[in-house]
Write an enzyme that holds these catalytic residues in place. Structure first.
Site, short mmCIF file in Angstrom:
data_model
loop_
_atom_site.label_atom_id
_atom_site.label_comp_id
_atom_site.label_asym_id
_atom_site.label_seq_id
_atom_site.Cartn_x
_atom_site.Cartn_y
_atom_site.Cartn_z
N ASN A 104 24.80 28.39 -6.37
CA ASN A 104 25.60 27.31 -5.77
C ASN A 104 26.17 26.31 -6.80
O ASN A 104 27.07 25.54 -6.48
CB ASN A 104 24.80 26.53 -4.72
N ASP A 162 23.94 29.02 6.82
CA ASP A 162 25.32 29.27 6.43
C ASP A 162 26.31 28.72 7.44
O ASP A 162 26.02 28.74 8.63
CB ASP A 162 25.51 30.78 6.34
#
Ligand code: FPP
Length: 246
Positions: free
Chosen positions: A74, A26
């Protein structure tokens, strides 16, 4: 140029290393934003960080590394970013395959791969086929991956076996269930590392991570290097893994 030592740092115990490390990478977007750069530059740097981690795991004798490259959620990102990521994955595979062969890496992709762009699927198949006999580190890339979706597909496959009379319901145990998951060929992760301070599992390896130790660092993924990995392993080696016992 700085030479990197392949030796395991002296304070780490070779016998108590995790066999399998999983990473949620991340912070690529934030890394780029802080520098006034487009998010995609962050993803490009993220690939470099992942490559360095793979090499480090290999140098230090870790058997398996699994990285969460793209989740089923995503797809909700702006389509320019999704397109960039798909093209990036394809380029990385084309560019790195030779080196992965030289370094004896076995790469596999897990997730619902059938809906990925066909040219990416071609590179995925090629890299998995070419490296399948390699005996070095097992590198798994979760792409269009969702833990719940993985559990559902395993359940459906098992139900079909029962329906066709090949399996009895009482034969379904944890070991059998694990064999129906995408990760049937690797042991469960011992350590999950998540960068950029987020404290969630985000639908990653839900079944497999039942007893994983979780290490969260505030470092953004493109800045995650050997030093941070060393810290994560030191922290891991101080944990007392009880697997529910006392
Ligand atoms: C999240 O950062 C990270 C990703 C979406 C992963 C990108 C994929 C790679 C770096 C590796 C690809 C590897 C191979 C081998 C094909 P973010 O965009 O969520 O960052 P933010 O939280 O700062 O917005």
């Amino acid at each position: 140029m700085q030479t990197i030592s392949k030796e395991l740092p002296k304070d780490l115990d070779q016998k108590r290393l995790p066999r399998h490390v999983a990473v949620i990478m991340d912070g690529n977007g934030r890394w780029a934003k802080r520098r006034g750069l487009p998010r995609i530059i962050g993803h490009r740097q993220g690939v470099d960080a992942l490559k360095k981690l793979l090499r480090c795991c290999d140098d230090w004798g870790i058997e398996a590394l699994t990285a969460y490259a793209f989740s089923t959620e995503n797809w909700g990102r702006p389509h320019e970013e999704v397109d960039f990521l798909m093209a990036l994955f394809e380029r990385v595979l084309m560019r790195e395959l030779q080196e992965m062969m030289e370094e004896n890496v076995r790469i596999q992709f897990v997730g619902n791969l059938a809906v990925l762009p066909p040219s990416l699927q071609t590179q995925i198949d090629r890299s998995m086929n070419l490296t399948k006999e390699n005996t070095g580190i097992q590198f798994t890339v979760a792409t269009n991956y969702g833990g719940r979706q993985e559990i559902l597909q395993a359940t459906r496959a098992i139900a079909t076996q029962v329906q066709q009379g090949h399996l009895k319901p009482e034969e379904i145990d944890e070991a059998l269930f694990s064999r129906y998951l995408y990760t049937a060929n690797v042991c469960d992760p011992d350590l999950l590392i998540r960068s950029s301070g987020e404290m969630r599992l985000s639908n990653f390896l839900l079944w497999q991570m039942a007893y994983a130790e979780i290490y969260i660092t505030d470092v953004l993924w493109p800045d995650f290097g050997r030093e941070q990995f060393h810290k994560a392993l030191s922290d891991y080696q101080q944990r007392n893994r009880r697997f529910g016992k006392i």
